[in-house]
Design a protein around this motif. Structure first.
Motif, PDB file in Angstrom:
ATOM      1  N   ASN A 122      41.079  33.575  39.320  1.00 19.85           N
ATOM      2  CA  ASN A 122      42.163  34.071  39.684  1.00 19.85           C
ATOM      3  C   ASN A 122      43.436  33.969  38.660  1.00 19.85           C
ATOM      4  O   ASN A 122      44.076  34.853  38.183  1.00 19.85           O
ATOM      5  N   ILE A 125      42.661  35.348  35.191  1.00 16.36           N
ATOM      6  CA  ILE A 125      42.825  36.829  35.087  1.00 16.36           C
ATOM      7  C   ILE A 125      44.195  37.148  35.029  1.00 16.36           C
ATOM      8  O   ILE A 125      44.712  38.053  34.289  1.00 16.36           O
ATOM      9  N   LYS A 126      44.966  36.423  35.683  1.00 16.08           N
ATOM     10  CA  LYS A 126      46.576  36.882  36.159  1.00 16.08           C
ATOM     11  C   LYS A 126      47.237  36.227  34.990  1.00 16.08           C
ATOM     12  O   LYS A 126      48.054  37.202  34.527  1.00 16.08           O
ATOM     13  N   SER A 132      44.273  41.569  33.269  1.00 18.07           N
ATOM     14  CA  SER A 132      45.114  41.908  34.383  1.00 18.07           C
ATOM     15  C   SER A 132      45.797  43.208  34.579  1.00 18.07           C
ATOM     16  O   SER A 132      46.359  43.828  35.309  1.00 18.07           O
ATOM     17  N   THR A 139      42.875  48.513  39.686  1.00 20.42           N
ATOM     18  CA  THR A 139      43.052  47.341  40.496  1.00 20.42           C
ATOM     19  C   THR A 139      42.231  47.682  41.659  1.00 20.42           C
ATOM     20  O   THR A 139      41.603  46.726  42.324  1.00 20.42           O
TER      21      THR A 139
END
Length: 470
Positions: A122, A125-126, A132, A139
């Motif tokens: 997470n 990726i962010k 992102s 999404t």
């Protein structure tokens, strides 16, 4: 006393050091006891275990590794087992082998997440502007690989299509047939393929439909609103719709096709290659397979049979007026918890989802699979054979446009999948055991060896006895 020789050596060393600095040489500096020593920066490396991405042959795989290094500066080793990929994957993880990236399907990922073998991604990726970006990876797609608590343990390899009926549209046109919608419509079309000599050779040598076992009859089970593999309700209760009374009419429909010689009699023992061969050699008018193969079929036949035209069509309309198709399980890249170069692995994933990475994963290797002259991309003979698929024939990146274009019918096939909101299947860890029972009785029903209702009852009873359904 001043040592003249030592002074000369020192001056040379100092001059060399200053020259290196002035020229911008990339060095790492280490300090020891007040002194500073320069050394070349270590090249980034990756060890990758892959099921599909890479060269089409061991020799081309070497070229693929070199192309990745040319484009990214990362020296990669891509290991592609010739067979039994899942077995190799699990054995490597169990043995603690150190890979920086591993390719897997969602079923593999479910197992490895449960074992705690994969790194949560997470935060990575962010922090990535590429990964992102919703234009690069939509999404909504992330929902398919998000686990409890919102955790994500992988990044997509490609955008998956799905499986659906694929028809000889040139035969449809010749026999003046309309696209089928109901199960009865499908029967009439398939019957015509069997009886009306669509290939024009004057012989009774064609079938209406062929499959490779139960792979993939979802487009026909759609008529009863029945989905393959497991369905788990809100309370956690597991069922397999193919083992319920709702599936009985569809098995009876297949038994009718089989009895009348419309269904390829070898459907139960076919592998995918045999099924494809029947389609390509004018022996059968419809198969059930991946949408991407629509384009591949057309590409394979464009030279020796220009009239050949494969087309993807939607399945049978269900009782709710909707069509139920299968979307392929996500294929993904994960970083094992013992990876030695996790940050470099993320750099590779960012490259994989960039335009250069998209070209590599589709067209392949410049000079081997394609050439570029004055901005125009042209496939080589090898590239034509490889079908613009080196791991991701359809990248997730919505910004990407294949510079050569797509194979005829491929885009339309994918659109059928997405227009009908095709969904992935839920296998669970119990599916391999359940599948044997489902397949056994489904075949007996489809070949008329057992009345469909009896076959479903026996199927259901055995699944319950083995505690494979609730």
């Amino acid at each position: 006393m001043f040592n003249k020789k030592a002074g000369i050596i020192a001056a040379v060393v100092l001059s060399t050091s200053l020259l290196a600095t002035a020229c911008g040489t990339n060095t790492d500096k280490t300090t020891s006891a007040g002194s500073e020593t320069s050394k070349p920066a270590k090249q980034e490396t990756l060890r990758i275990l892959s099921g599909v991405a890479g060269g089409k042959t061991p020799e081309e795989n070497v070229l693929f590794e070199k192309e990745v290094e040319r484009l990214t500066g990362i020296k990669v080793t891509i290991e592609k087992p010739a067979a039994d990929y899942d077995k190799k994957l699990y054995a490597a993880i169990s043995a603690g082998e150190k890979y920086d990236l591993i390719y897997m399907g969602k079923g593999n990922m479910d197992v490895l997440v449960d074992q705690g073998a994969l790194m949560p991604l997470n935060d990575k990726i962010k922090a990535s502007k590429i990964l992102s970006d919703p234009k690069v990876i939509p999404t909504k797609e992330w929902d398919m690989i998000t686990y409890k608590g919102g955790q994500i343990f992988s990044v997509f390899n490609k955008s998956e299509g799905g499986t659906l009926p694929t028809v000889r549209q040139d035969w449809m046109d010749k026999l003046k047939l309309q696209q089928p919608k109901s199960l009865e419509d499908f029967y009439q079309v398939l019957k015509a393929f069997k009886e009306k000599d669509p290939d024009g050779n004057g012989k009774d040598d064609t079938y209406g439909l062929s499959t490779a076992g139960l792979y993939d009859i979802q487009g026909f089970m759609s008529a009863a609103g029945v989905k393959y593999k497991y369905v788990i309700d809100a309370s956690g209760k597991r069922s397999i719709p193919y083992a319920t009374e709702a599936a009985v009419p569809i098995y009876e429909w297949f038994a009718k096709l089989y009895k009348e010689g419309i269904l390829d009699p070898n459907f139960a023992t076919n592998d995918s290659a045999k099924m494809r061969e029947l389609f390509l050699t004018n022996r059968v008018g419809m198969v059930t397979y991946w949408d991407a193969w629509v384009g591949l079929f057309n590409n394979m036949k464009k030279t020796d049979d220009p009239n050949f035209k494969a087309k993807a069509i939607a399945g049978a309309v269900g009782p709710d007026g909707k069509i139920m198709l299968r979307r392929g399980d996500p294929s993904v890249w994960g970083i094992p918890v013992n990876a030695e170069h996790a940050d470099t692995a993320v750099k590779f994933l960012e490259f994989w989802h960039s335009e250069k990475g998209n070209i590599l994963s589709t067209l392949g290797i410049e000079g081997d699979d394609y050439t570029v002259k004055d901005g125009k991309y042209t496939l080589t003979d090898e590239g034509v054979k490889h079908g613009m698929d080196h791991g991701a024939p359809f990248p997730n990146n919505t910004n990407f446009k294949n510079p050569i274009g797509t194979l005829p019918g491929a885009i339309e096939g994918r659109q059928v999948i997405f227009d009908n909101n095709a969904t992935i299947e839920n296998p669970t860890k119990d599916w391999p055991s359940a599948e044997k029972i489902v397949t056994n009785y489904a075949f007996q029903a489809m070949m008329g060896k057992l009345p469909a209702a009896d076959a479903v009852k026996k199927m259901n009873d055995e699944l319950k006895a083995a505690k494979l359904i609730d």
